[in-house]
Design an enzyme around this catalytic site. Structure first.
Site, short mmCIF file in Angstrom:
data_model
loop_
_atom_site.label_atom_id
_atom_site.label_comp_id
_atom_site.label_asym_id
_atom_site.label_seq_id
_atom_site.Cartn_x
_atom_site.Cartn_y
_atom_site.Cartn_z
N ARG A 48 19.47 -6.46 -2.33
CA ARG A 48 18.63 -7.93 -2.81
C ARG A 48 18.41 -7.74 -4.13
NH1 ARG A 48 12.70 -6.49 -0.20
NH2 ARG A 48 11.53 -6.63 -2.52
N ARG A 106 23.41 -11.36 -12.63
CA ARG A 106 23.69 -12.64 -13.00
C ARG A 106 24.68 -12.46 -14.40
NH1 ARG A 106 17.66 -14.02 -12.78
NH2 ARG A 106 17.43 -14.30 -10.54
N ARG A 139 5.78 5.10 3.21
CA ARG A 139 5.58 5.45 1.60
C ARG A 139 4.38 4.99 1.40
NH1 ARG A 139 8.03 9.33 -0.80
NH2 ARG A 139 8.05 8.20 -2.90
N ARG A 195 6.23 2.33 -12.26
CA ARG A 195 6.00 1.35 -13.13
C ARG A 195 4.49 1.12 -13.77
NH1 ARG A 195 6.61 -3.91 -8.98
NH2 ARG A 195 4.66 -3.22 -7.93
N GLU A 247 1.85 3.28 -11.49
CA GLU A 247 2.18 3.58 -9.90
C GLU A 247 2.83 4.89 -9.72
OE1 GLU A 247 3.82 -0.14 -8.50
OE2 GLU A 247 2.13 -1.47 -8.96
N TYR A 285 8.93 -4.49 6.50
CA TYR A 285 8.19 -4.81 5.08
C TYR A 285 8.56 -6.08 4.74
CZ TYR A 285 7.20 -4.59 0.54
OH TYR A 285 6.65 -4.89 -0.78
N ASP A 303 7.24 -9.74 2.49
CA ASP A 303 6.81 -10.01 1.51
C ASP A 303 5.64 -11.20 2.11
OD1 ASP A 303 7.88 -8.94 -0.68
OD2 ASP A 303 9.63 -10.25 -0.82
P1 FAD Z 1 -2.28 -6.27 5.09
O1 FAD Z 1 -2.35 -7.00 4.03
O2 FAD Z 1 -2.00 -4.59 5.11
O3 FAD Z 1 -3.49 -6.57 6.02
C1 FAD Z 1 -3.97 -5.61 7.28
C2 FAD Z 1 -5.32 -5.65 7.19
O4 FAD Z 1 -5.68 -4.94 8.44
C3 FAD Z 1 -5.87 -4.49 6.18
O5 FAD Z 1 -6.82 -5.34 5.54
C4 FAD Z 1 -6.42 -3.33 6.94
O6 FAD Z 1 -7.73 -3.01 6.35
C5 FAD Z 1 -6.59 -3.94 8.25
N1 FAD Z 1 -6.55 -3.19 9.38
C6 FAD Z 1 -5.99 -2.30 9.65
N2 FAD Z 1 -5.99 -1.57 10.66
C7 FAD Z 1 -7.35 -1.85 11.08
C8 FAD Z 1 -8.39 -1.33 12.09
N3 FAD Z 1 -7.94 -0.38 12.95
N4 FAD Z 1 -9.38 -2.09 12.20
C9 FAD Z 1 -9.71 -2.97 11.31
N5 FAD Z 1 -8.94 -3.45 10.47
C10 FAD Z 1 -7.72 -2.85 10.28
N6 FAD Z 1 4.91 -9.21 -1.32
C11 FAD Z 1 4.99 -10.35 -2.11
O7 FAD Z 1 5.43 -11.47 -1.55
N7 FAD Z 1 5.16 -9.85 -3.58
C12 FAD Z 1 4.90 -9.00 -3.86
O8 FAD Z 1 4.98 -8.88 -5.28
C13 FAD Z 1 4.54 -7.85 -3.20
N8 FAD Z 1 4.11 -6.62 -3.75
C14 FAD Z 1 3.74 -5.70 -2.95
C15 FAD Z 1 3.25 -4.49 -3.67
C16 FAD Z 1 2.73 -3.64 -2.96
C17 FAD Z 1 2.27 -2.17 -3.42
C18 FAD Z 1 2.86 -3.75 -1.59
C19 FAD Z 1 2.30 -2.56 -0.50
C20 FAD Z 1 3.16 -4.80 -0.81
C21 FAD Z 1 3.41 -5.71 -1.67
N9 FAD Z 1 3.82 -6.86 -1.16
C22 FAD Z 1 4.07 -8.10 -1.70
C23 FAD Z 1 3.73 -7.47 0.43
C24 FAD Z 1 2.45 -8.03 0.88
O9 FAD Z 1 1.15 -7.13 0.46
C25 FAD Z 1 2.44 -8.20 2.35
O10 FAD Z 1 3.41 -9.11 2.76
C26 FAD Z 1 1.06 -8.58 2.96
O11 FAD Z 1 -0.10 -8.24 2.29
C27 FAD Z 1 1.08 -8.35 4.37
O12 FAD Z 1 -0.04 -9.11 5.04
P2 FAD Z 1 -0.63 -8.16 6.31
O13 FAD Z 1 -1.67 -9.07 6.76
O14 FAD Z 1 0.61 -8.05 7.38
O15 FAD Z 1 -0.91 -6.75 5.97
N1 UDP Z 2 15.37 -0.96 -8.31
C1 UDP Z 2 15.82 -0.07 -9.29
N2 UDP Z 2 15.43 -0.40 -10.67
C2 UDP Z 2 14.35 -1.19 -10.78
C3 UDP Z 2 14.03 -1.92 -10.03
C4 UDP Z 2 14.35 -1.85 -8.66
O1 UDP Z 2 16.59 0.57 -9.02
O2 UDP Z 2 14.01 -0.88 -12.18
C5 UDP Z 2 15.86 -1.00 -6.88
C6 UDP Z 2 14.95 0.17 -6.17
O3 UDP Z 2 15.62 0.84 -5.25
C7 UDP Z 2 14.19 -0.73 -5.22
C8 UDP Z 2 14.97 -1.87 -4.97
O4 UDP Z 2 15.79 -2.16 -6.33
O5 UDP Z 2 13.64 0.00 -4.09
C9 UDP Z 2 14.24 -3.14 -4.74
O6 UDP Z 2 13.46 -3.55 -5.64
P1 UDP Z 2 12.24 -4.57 -5.62
O7 UDP Z 2 11.61 -4.54 -6.90
O8 UDP Z 2 12.83 -5.62 -4.84
O9 UDP Z 2 11.52 -3.69 -4.76
P2 UDP Z 2 9.87 -3.79 -4.06
O10 UDP Z 2 9.03 -2.89 -5.43
O11 UDP Z 2 9.48 -5.32 -4.23
O12 UDP Z 2 9.77 -3.28 -2.96
#
Ligand code: FAD
Ligand code: UDP
Length: 387
Positions: free
Chosen positions: A190, A194, A267, A298, A323, A371, A373
């Site tokens: 993904r 470019r 993870r 990062r 992180e 996973y 977004d």
């Molecule tokens: P969640 O946001 O996890 O919501 C689930 C909720 O359920 C939580 O609040 C939890 O407390 C609650 N819950 C769980 N079990 C129970 C229970 N038993 N009782 C009551 N409540 C409960 N997406 C992007 O598009 N761009 C990004 O840059 C991006 N960065 C990310 C970075 C990180 C580190 C992570 C982890 C994710 C990232 N994502 C990103 C993905 C994004 O977080 C998710 O797509 C989105 O938040 C998922 O929404 P959700 O409602 O499925 O889950």
């Molecule tokens: N990645 C990498 N170097 C970087 C950034 C990303 O090798 O500086 C790789 C890494 O394997 C990562 C994947 O590209 O799992 C996807 O990156 P992205 O930023 O899309 O992952 P996210 O953190 O959003 O899951």
């Protein structure tokens, strides 16, 4: 954020929907159901609403408490929907990689190739990469492989050994806690490559951050909906199961089924948040540390998500988050599903059980063990039939 407390004398009241989890899946669902006249109660076990997009205000800066979140999509319907709740800003993600003190632009583009080799034209860059790709291809053929069998082989074929060794290997092995030779090839597919000078990390048409932070988005979605925080569904499951005609479940799918087939693996990330007495620490929201010896993956500097140009200096302090990617254990936040065949097979078994569960909608990253977004979550809920 304002929290509306529900009536807890439920003997004479039953909701149409109990929504377990106030992340994006639960909140967009509640928004739609509420607008259709359905009675909804949203519960969340965390002490706040919003799930992983929750932000916390520190030193006048919205800190992404559970990791940097950048909204990006090419779907106009999704973009218009979220912007109607809260307008988004013009943030464009353009992370920088730091390898042993030298900086490289991401994703891999002409700026990166100039920094790596001093090449100044697409033709020169393509030649460099083609030569390294050819080496990788012949090594693979010697080993009897026709397709890349793992992430290392995929990366070498995609971009060659210099970029792989400096910008991919260390970062990926820290992020996933596994060798690149043990990871599936698709993880790296993904990442854009470019031959133009373009540091925009995403190929999507629209991207940004809600003006005023993600809590505004969640507050807007949940306006008028009853919510209850610090409430775990499993602590009083029998009670919560009777409270509504239907349940929207966004927690862990294996926990819902009492781990009958065993536990899924995740993870997680440990965040080290720090307030610094400088207005501008690293000049960019995201800096990746791609060498294996730096323990974090990062550093995020949150103010750059919402402050541009002079605005950065108008706020005297800054907040950074280092992180650290780690293996998940009970009691930690389960962030990323683990993409291996063991966990995917187990998740399939749970998904099959979920399909047979009457009156329960399983949705989102934990309940689908996928996973996602943010934008695909919003899209999925906008396309659901709610009755
Ligand atoms: P969640 O946001 O996890 O919501 C689930 C909720 O359920 C939580 O609040 C939890 O407390 C609650 N819950 C769980 N079990 C129970 C229970 N038993 N009782 C009551 N409540 C409960 N997406 C992007 O598009 N761009 C990004 O840059 C991006 N960065 C990310 C970075 C990180 C580190 C992570 C982890 C994710 C990232 N994502 C990103 C993905 C994004 O977080 C998710 O797509 C989105 O938040 C998922 O929404 P959700 O409602 O499925 O889950
Ligand atoms: N990645 C990498 N170097 C970087 C950034 C990303 O090798 O500086 C790789 C890494 O394997 C990562 C994947 O590209 O799992 C996807 O990156 P992205 O930023 O899309 O992952 P996210 O953190 O959003 O899951």
């Amino acid at each position: 954020m304002a929290y509306a407390m529900p009536h807890l004398d439920m003997t004479d009241f039953k909701y149409d929907y109990l929504i377990v989890g106030s992340g994006l899946f639960g909140s967009v669902f509640a928004y739609r159901a509420h607008r259709m006249g359905k009675s909804c109660l949203v519960i969340d076990k965390r002490p706040h609403l919003g799930g992983n997009v929750y932000c916390n205000l520190q030193a006048g800066i919205h800190v992404h408490q559970y990791g940097a979140h950048i909204f990006h999509t090419s779907n106009k319907k999704v973009w218009d929907f979220v912007n109607a709740i809260v307008p988004f800003n013009r943030y464009t993600n353009s992370p920088v990689a730091n390898y042993q003190g030298k900086l490289y632009n991401l994703p891999f583009n002409m700026n990166t190739f100039y920094q790596m080799w001093g090449v100044t034209t697409p033709e020169e860059a393509q030649k460099m990469i083609e030569a390294q790709r050819a080496e990788a291809l012949s090594a693979m053929k010697k080993a009897g492989a026709t397709e890349p069998r793992n992430l290392e082989e995929q990366a070498l074929l995609l971009i060659g050994k210099d970029v792989y060794e400096k910008l991919i290997k260390g970062y990926t092995e820290k992020q996933w806690g596994r060798k690149c030779t043990e990871l599936p090839a698709f993880i790296i597919k993904r990442l854009p490559v470019r031959f133009v000078f373009d540091n925009n990390y995403f190929n999507d048409k629209y991207q940004g951050i809600p003006i005023g932070g993600y809590n505004k988005l969640i507050d807007g979605l949940l306006e008028g909906v009853e919510t209850k925080i610090s409430t775990d569904f499993f602590e009083n499951r029998a009670y919560w199961e009777k409270i509504a005609d239907k349940i929207v479940f966004t927690g862990k799918i294996d926990e819902y089924f009492d781990y009958v087939y065993g536990k899924l693996n995740y993870r997680t990330v440990r965040f080290e948040h720090e307030i610094l007495d400088v207005p501008n620490y690293q000049g960019n929201a995201v800096v990746n540390y791609t060498h294996a010896e730096v323990p974090y993956t990062r550093v995020i500097e949150h103010k750059h998500f919402e402050m541009f140009g002079q605005e950065v200096y108008d706020v005297p302090q800054t907040v950074i988050s280092r992180e650290y990617s780690t293996e998940w254990k009970e009691g930690m936040e389960p962030y990323y599903p683990v993409n291996d065949s063991l966990n995917n097979t187990l998740a399939d078994q749970y998904r099959a059980l979920a399909e047979k569960q009457p009156n329960v909608i399983f949705g989102g990253r934990l309940a689908e063990y996928k996973y996602y977004d943010m934008a695909p979550i919003v899209e999925k809920v906008l396309d659901l039939t709610i009755d």
